[in-house]
Write a protein that holds these residues in place. Structure first.
Motif, PDB file in Angstrom:
ATOM      1  N   SER A 202      13.709  -1.134 -10.743  1.00 33.31           N
ATOM      2  CA  SER A 202      13.511  -2.202  -9.764  1.00 33.31           C
ATOM      3  C   SER A 202      12.267  -3.023 -10.096  1.00 33.31           C
ATOM      4  CB  SER A 202      13.378  -1.620  -8.358  1.00 33.31           C
ATOM      5  OG  SER A 202      12.265  -0.763  -8.292  1.00 33.31           O
ATOM      6  N   GLU A 203      12.263  -4.265  -9.634  1.00 30.58           N
ATOM      7  CA  GLU A 203      11.149  -5.160  -9.920  1.00 30.58           C
ATOM      8  C   GLU A 203       9.895  -4.769  -9.158  1.00 30.58           C
ATOM      9  OE1 GLU A 203      10.336 -10.006 -10.141  1.00 30.58           O
ATOM     10  OE2 GLU A 203      12.278  -9.203  -9.495  1.00 30.58           O
ATOM     11  N   THR A 204      10.071  -4.145  -8.005  1.00 25.81           N
ATOM     12  CA  THR A 204       8.933  -3.697  -7.192  1.00 25.81           C
ATOM     13  C   THR A 204       9.112  -2.228  -6.822  1.00 25.81           C
ATOM     14  OG1 THR A 204      10.006  -4.368  -5.126  1.00 25.81           O
ATOM     15  CG2 THR A 204       8.576  -5.988  -6.205  1.00 25.81           C
ATOM     16  N   ILE A 205       7.996  -1.599  -6.521  1.00 34.66           N
ATOM     17  CA  ILE A 205       8.013  -0.213  -6.047  1.00 34.66           C
ATOM     18  C   ILE A 205       7.050  -0.083  -4.875  1.00 34.66           C
ATOM     19  CG2 ILE A 205       8.577   0.812  -8.287  1.00 34.66           C
ATOM     20  CD1 ILE A 205       5.601   1.479  -8.583  1.00 34.66           C
ATOM     21  N   TYR A 206       7.160   1.031  -4.175  1.00 38.51           N
ATOM     22  CA  TYR A 206       6.212   1.321  -3.106  1.00 38.51           C
ATOM     23  C   TYR A 206       5.172   2.314  -3.621  1.00 38.51           C
ATOM     24  CZ  TYR A 206       8.621  -1.196   0.576  1.00 38.51           C
ATOM     25  OH  TYR A 206       9.152  -2.187   1.356  1.00 38.51           O
ATOM     26  N   ASP A 207       3.925   2.054  -3.296  1.00 36.13           N
ATOM     27  CA  ASP A 207       2.843   2.924  -3.752  1.00 36.13           C
ATOM     28  C   ASP A 207       1.712   2.896  -2.730  1.00 36.13           C
ATOM     29  OD1 ASP A 207       1.455   4.648  -5.285  1.00 36.13           O
ATOM     30  OD2 ASP A 207       1.095   3.278  -6.961  1.00 36.13           O
ATOM     31  N   TYR A 208       0.807   3.856  -2.869  1.00 34.32           N
ATOM     32  CA  TYR A 208      -0.345   3.933  -1.969  1.00 34.32           C
ATOM     33  C   TYR A 208      -1.461   3.030  -2.488  1.00 34.32           C
ATOM     34  CZ  TYR A 208       1.813   7.846   0.428  1.00 34.32           C
ATOM     35  OH  TYR A 208       2.659   8.634   1.166  1.00 34.32           O
ATOM     36  N   ILE A 209      -1.870   2.069  -1.666  1.00 35.51           N
ATOM     37  CA  ILE A 209      -2.897   1.098  -2.020  1.00 35.51           C
ATOM     38  C   ILE A 209      -4.099   1.290  -1.094  1.00 35.51           C
ATOM     39  CG2 ILE A 209      -3.411  -1.345  -2.350  1.00 35.51           C
ATOM     40  CD1 ILE A 209      -1.195  -0.195  -4.150  1.00 35.51           C
ATOM     41  N   PRO A 210      -5.332   1.329  -1.637  1.00 40.10           N
ATOM     42  CA  PRO A 210      -6.506   1.591  -0.802  1.00 40.10           C
ATOM     43  C   PRO A 210      -6.753   0.479   0.233  1.00 40.10           C
ATOM     44  CG  PRO A 210      -7.169   0.934  -3.004  1.00 40.10           C
ATOM     45  CD  PRO A 210      -5.698   1.136  -3.056  1.00 40.10           C
ATOM     46  N   THR A 211      -7.245   0.907   1.385  1.00 42.70           N
ATOM     47  CA  THR A 211      -7.650  -0.034   2.433  1.00 42.70           C
ATOM     48  C   THR A 211      -9.169   0.034   2.576  1.00 42.70           C
ATOM     49  OG1 THR A 211      -7.523   1.579   4.235  1.00 42.70           O
ATOM     50  CG2 THR A 211      -5.472   0.482   3.606  1.00 42.70           C
ATOM     51  N   ASN A 212      -9.696  -0.662   3.544  1.00 44.07           N
ATOM     52  CA  ASN A 212     -11.151  -0.675   3.765  1.00 44.07           C
ATOM     53  C   ASN A 212     -11.599   0.400   4.762  1.00 44.07           C
ATOM     54  OD1 ASN A 212     -11.589  -2.858   2.015  1.00 44.07           O
ATOM     55  ND2 ASN A 212     -11.034  -4.324   3.629  1.00 44.07           N
ATOM     56  N   GLU A 213     -10.669   1.167   5.268  1.00 42.19           N
ATOM     57  CA  GLU A 213     -11.013   2.174   6.274  1.00 42.19           C
ATOM     58  C   GLU A 213     -11.536   3.450   5.603  1.00 42.19           C
ATOM     59  OE1 GLU A 213      -8.913   4.675   9.935  1.00 42.19           O
ATOM     60  OE2 GLU A 213      -7.731   3.288   8.697  1.00 42.19           O
ATOM     61  N   ILE A 214     -12.638   3.986   6.103  1.00 42.66           N
ATOM     62  CA  ILE A 214     -13.244   5.208   5.567  1.00 42.66           C
ATOM     63  C   ILE A 214     -13.010   6.353   6.551  1.00 42.66           C
ATOM     64  CG2 ILE A 214     -15.355   6.317   4.756  1.00 42.66           C
ATOM     65  CD1 ILE A 214     -14.464   4.022   3.004  1.00 42.66           C
ATOM     66  N   VAL A 215     -12.566   7.503   6.039  1.00 46.58           N
ATOM     67  CA  VAL A 215     -12.354   8.685   6.877  1.00 46.58           C
ATOM     68  C   VAL A 215     -13.045   9.881   6.227  1.00 46.58           C
ATOM     69  CG1 VAL A 215     -10.165   7.855   7.821  1.00 46.58           C
ATOM     70  CG2 VAL A 215     -10.192   9.236   5.718  1.00 46.58           C
ATOM     71  N   THR A 216     -13.276  10.923   7.014  1.00 44.46           N
ATOM     72  CA  THR A 216     -13.876  12.168   6.513  1.00 44.46           C
ATOM     73  C   THR A 216     -12.825  13.267   6.557  1.00 44.46           C
ATOM     74  OG1 THR A 216     -16.074  11.531   7.290  1.00 44.46           O
ATOM     75  CG2 THR A 216     -15.709  13.863   6.823  1.00 44.46           C
ATOM     76  N   ARG A 217     -12.647  13.925   5.397  1.00 39.54           N
ATOM     77  CA  ARG A 217     -11.667  15.012   5.319  1.00 39.54           C
ATOM     78  C   ARG A 217     -12.377  16.324   4.974  1.00 39.54           C
ATOM     79  NH1 ARG A 217      -8.386  15.369   1.346  1.00 39.54           N
ATOM     80  NH2 ARG A 217      -9.523  14.043  -0.129  1.00 39.54           N
TER      81      ARG A 217
END
Length: 466
Positions: A202-217
């Motif tokens: 396919s011409e496009t795929i879905y992937d995880y892209i970083p956002t500006n939100e910071i979290v603590t794990r």
């Protein structure tokens, strides 16, 4: 102790011994071991990271294929540009024809003919239409025009010859590139092609892209200090199903930290387009054979560690194995290697350490070594004798299949088959030959020869009705 810990565990498993999950580090084994074992404590820590959004992006694999398509098309176009088009070739052919006619008339006809320039002018039009740079006068001194015409005829022949050569070269190039281009188009469903396997990229795929939100794990991270040399106590291996296991990151990757332990299922969810082994070390269940990266837990302090190396099989022992060592020391037999297999030796006799031999030795019956050796030696004698007869059986069978078997040869075949049957009966009566593990005492050559004998004898018995 030469017998590997893993091998003895297999023996215990095959005999139905309970699998004790507790392993105690033995200092003497650790000091003698040549295994490269590293152990790192697993610690918990709070880690700040960006969140990631699952969204559509251009497919890198599609882009790579498209680049290959563009490259192939460029090469094909370049090859085609070096060739003359059919129209251009036709113009050169016509130009040559009219120039030849003009030359013929200039030599045979009247130079004062009113149409003497007609052929030259027509030839000039075709040269211009072909985009040719050849000079051809259409007025002025006629003899000069004819001289030019003769020269241009030769040049046109040269141009067409070069064009033919260029066309052949272009066809070769295009014939090599075109299948590749078709394949690439098929992969992305371009140019009217559809993948037969319906797996078009396919011409496009879905992937995880970083956002500006910071979290603590809260994460589990492998410490950098190797504690293998100072580690002591009793441990259990942490066992789990494959998808419930862990991977340890080799480097920082997206929202995960270097050396972080991540559930395999989670990593696959985030990185299903990557080969996980490229970015992480798979931490397998500790009960997987020959595993060299697994989690262990201390029974004294509940701490968890990542073991890199075969710590359980090289530094630890279980009660049954300790007892086996004590019996070996008491009875005076020793462990050796026989044709690459683990074996035992006592008073000059030896045999492979199979599960049935192990049981007898655990009962302190060392006579099993001599008895097993005697059976193996006698088996080999019988097996070799049967092998010689089996060769004869093979020759009889060849004649039988070729319809060349005479009555006398039939009697000889039956005689040889009965002789082989008699030897096989003797083999079956030998001690231990009918047990589950006897074949482990034999070499590959022994087994291959015996299988040959069995096949030849079985076929002969069937055809002779014996």
């Amino acid at each position: 102790m030469k017998t590997t810990f893993t091998f003895l565990l297999l023996i215990l498993s095959s005999l139905g011994f309970s699998q004790i999950r507790e392993y105690r580090i033995v200092d003497s084994l650790r000091n003698k071991s040549t295994q490269d074992v590293k152990v790192f404590e697993i610690k918990k820590e709070n880690f700040k990271t960006m969140t990631y959004e699952y969204k559509s992006i251009p497919n890198p694999e599609y882009l790579k294929i498209q680049q290959k398509i563009d490259s192939c098309e460029t090469l094909i176009n370049s090859a085609q540009q070096k060739c003359l088009s059919t129209t251009t070739k036709n113009h050169y052919d016509y130009a040559k024809k009219y120039l030849s006619d003009a030359v013929d008339k200039g030599v045979l006809g009247s130079l004062e003919s009113s149409d003497r320039w007609a052929n030259i002018k027509t030839a000039k039009k075709h040269l211009d239409a072909a985009g040719s740079a050849l000079q051809q006068n259409t007025s002025g001194k006629y003899s000069l025009a004819i001289k030019q015409a003769k020269a241009n005829i030769a040049k046109i022949d040269e141009i067409l010859q070069q064009a033919n050569s260029a066309g052949e070269e272009a066809n070769i190039i295009i014939s090599k590139i075109r299948p590749q281009l078709n394949q690439y188009n098929r992969q992305i469903g371009k140019g009217g092609y559809i993948s037969a396997e319906n797996n078009t990229i396919s011409e496009t795929i879905y992937d995880y892209i970083p956002t500006n939100e910071i979290v603590t794990r809260e994460i589990m991270v492998m410490d950098t200090v190797d504690v293998a040399k100072t580690l002591s106590g009793t441990f259990i291996g942490i066992n789990y199903k494959y998808d419930d296991g862990y991977c340890m990151l080799k480097e920082d990757f997206r929202k995960f930290k270097k050396r972080e332990l991540i559930k395999t299922e989670t990593l696959r969810e985030y990185y299903n387009e990557y080969n996980i082994s490229d970015i992480s070390l798979y931490v397998a269940s500790s009960d997987i054979e020959n595993n060299t990266a697994y989690l262990i837990k201390s029974l004294e302090n509940e701490k968890m560690y990542l073991a890199l190396g075969d710590i359980f099989n090289s530094w630890c022992l279980q009660p049954t194995l300790i007892e086996f060592q004590e019996i070996m020391k008491e009875k005076g037999f020793e462990e050796i290697t026989i044709n690459g297999s683990n074996g035992v030796k006592y008073n000059g006799h030896q045999c492979v350490l199979t599960p049935d031999v192990f049981v007898k030795l655990m009962e302190k019956d060392v006579s099993i070594i001599e008895k097993m050796e005697a059976s193996v030696n006698q088996f080999r004698k019988y097996n070799e004798a049967a092998g010689e007869i089996a060769v004869k059986l093979g020759n009889h069978i060849k004649r039988y299949k070729s319809f060349l078997l005479t009555y006398d040869r039939m009697e000889e075949w039956e005689k040889d088959t009965k002789a082989c049957n008699a030897i096989m009966a003797k083999i079956r009566k030998l001690p231990y030959t009918q047990t589950e593990f006897f074949y482990s005492q034999l070499t590959n050559e022994d087994i291959n020869l015996h299988e040959f004998v069995v096949l030849q004898t079985a076929y002969s018995n069937e055809k002779l009705g014996l």
